[in-house]
Design a protein around this motif. Sequence first.
Motif, PDB file in Angstrom:
ATOM      1  N   GLN A  32       9.612   5.222   6.926  1.00 60.27           N
ATOM      2  CA  GLN A  32      10.352   3.965   6.760  1.00 60.27           C
ATOM      3  C   GLN A  32      10.426   3.556   5.295  1.00 60.27           C
ATOM      4  O   GLN A  32      11.478   3.116   4.812  1.00 60.27           O
ATOM      5  CB  GLN A  32       9.702   2.867   7.591  1.00 60.27           C
ATOM      6  CG  GLN A  32       9.890   3.031   9.100  1.00 60.27           C
ATOM      7  CD  GLN A  32       9.063   2.057   9.906  1.00 60.27           C
ATOM      8  OE1 GLN A  32       8.035   1.553   9.438  1.00 60.27           O
ATOM      9  NE2 GLN A  32       9.490   1.776  11.135  1.00 60.27           N
ATOM     10  N   LYS A  33       9.326   3.681   4.581  1.00 57.54           N
ATOM     11  CA  LYS A  33       9.325   3.336   3.152  1.00 57.54           C
ATOM     12  C   LYS A  33      10.220   4.273   2.358  1.00 57.54           C
ATOM     13  O   LYS A  33      10.920   3.858   1.433  1.00 57.54           O
ATOM     14  CB  LYS A  33       7.903   3.391   2.602  1.00 57.54           C
ATOM     15  CG  LYS A  33       6.974   2.320   3.143  1.00 57.54           C
ATOM     16  CD  LYS A  33       5.575   2.482   2.557  1.00 57.54           C
ATOM     17  CE  LYS A  33       4.622   1.437   3.096  1.00 57.54           C
ATOM     18  NZ  LYS A  33       3.245   1.619   2.550  1.00 57.54           N
ATOM     19  N   ALA A  76       4.747  -0.678   7.343  1.00 66.40           N
ATOM     20  CA  ALA A  76       5.824   0.300   7.453  1.00 66.40           C
ATOM     21  C   ALA A  76       5.238   1.704   7.327  1.00 66.40           C
ATOM     22  O   ALA A  76       4.249   1.936   6.633  1.00 66.40           O
ATOM     23  CB  ALA A  76       6.858   0.058   6.359  1.00 66.40           C
TER      24      ALA A  76
END
Length: 362
Positions: free
Chosen positions: A168-169, A164
């Motif tokens: 995204q994280k 990721a």
Amino acid sequence: MGKHSARAPQAEREATGEVPVVPAAAARGAVRTDPWEPVGRSAVRGPAIGWGVIGRQGGRPPAAPASPPAPARDGGGRRAARGGASGGAHRAGGGAVRTVTGVAAAVVTAVLAVVVAGQVEDGTESRAQARTQDADRGRGGDTMGAASRSDSRPTPHGGAAVPATYDQKMALKYPLDRAAKGSGEFSVVPGHDKAPGKGEVLRFRVDVEKGLPLDGALFATAVHRTLNDDRSWGHGGTRTFERVSSGPADFVVTLASPGTTARWCAKSDLDTTVDNVSCDSAATDRVMINAYRWAQGAETYGDRMLEYRQMLINHEVGHRLGHNHESCAKSGALAPVMMQQTKFLTTDGNTCRPNPWPYPGR
């Protein structure tokens, strides 16, 4: 006498069934047109003739003779004796021999015809199946062969899941109890991130409470990136931020459980337990980020976790830099980053929009 005695043994043997009657044409070596009519003792080779017929006719046995064969004649061309016991035995015995031999040959040939035909059909079917599978593969059909080739193809990253990205994280929520309490001990996030901008250099360290089920490296990266964004406190080249893991630091950004955060904030007479918030513990070197808020966010931001985390960092470091709380001046405007956005977005009847930046560029 001599002529009669010469025929007598033959007639007797024919009558007893030892020797089948041989048609005159076959005796002279003529070509037989009926492969199923036995010729003397060569009748045992009848199936061999049948194989040739099967091969030429595609595996179908020839039709039965239209009419029974003509009566056999003796060596002088005369018909065999009709009367008497020997005549009856000749018709019964000789006919039986021919019938049994013909039936045996027909049965054997029929069996062989089925086997040969099966082999021919199997070969045809196999070739047809192979052509069909090849055509399916050419059209991208889902066949076992196509699946095998697909499985053998290399996949990105050797078949492992693609990692990721940072965004995204940062957009995800992570499970953590709002009343979580940690060990109270901290670990320094290793590594060094240079100050990328101009102006005054402020050095900070990142500590994470031991035992937290959160990504400390992600947290450290988020602090460095957020503070060095041009919309943050270094706007216009006034200052830049450097992350260190050893040596002197101007302040320490600390990710801690709600219980540990409350203890450190209380050292500066700040109560974070009412709304489970973060603080700048000004009496210490720690800027405390409440791990529950970092993991779960706030109702005011909903699922906008990346922006909420950026606001959380900018707000608490803003206190460290000497900025106080602000309120919403106009409905519909972006909230000041020093507004207590974790708690509310409305003050004095004005409701602002969430905003994580000191200098958002409006």
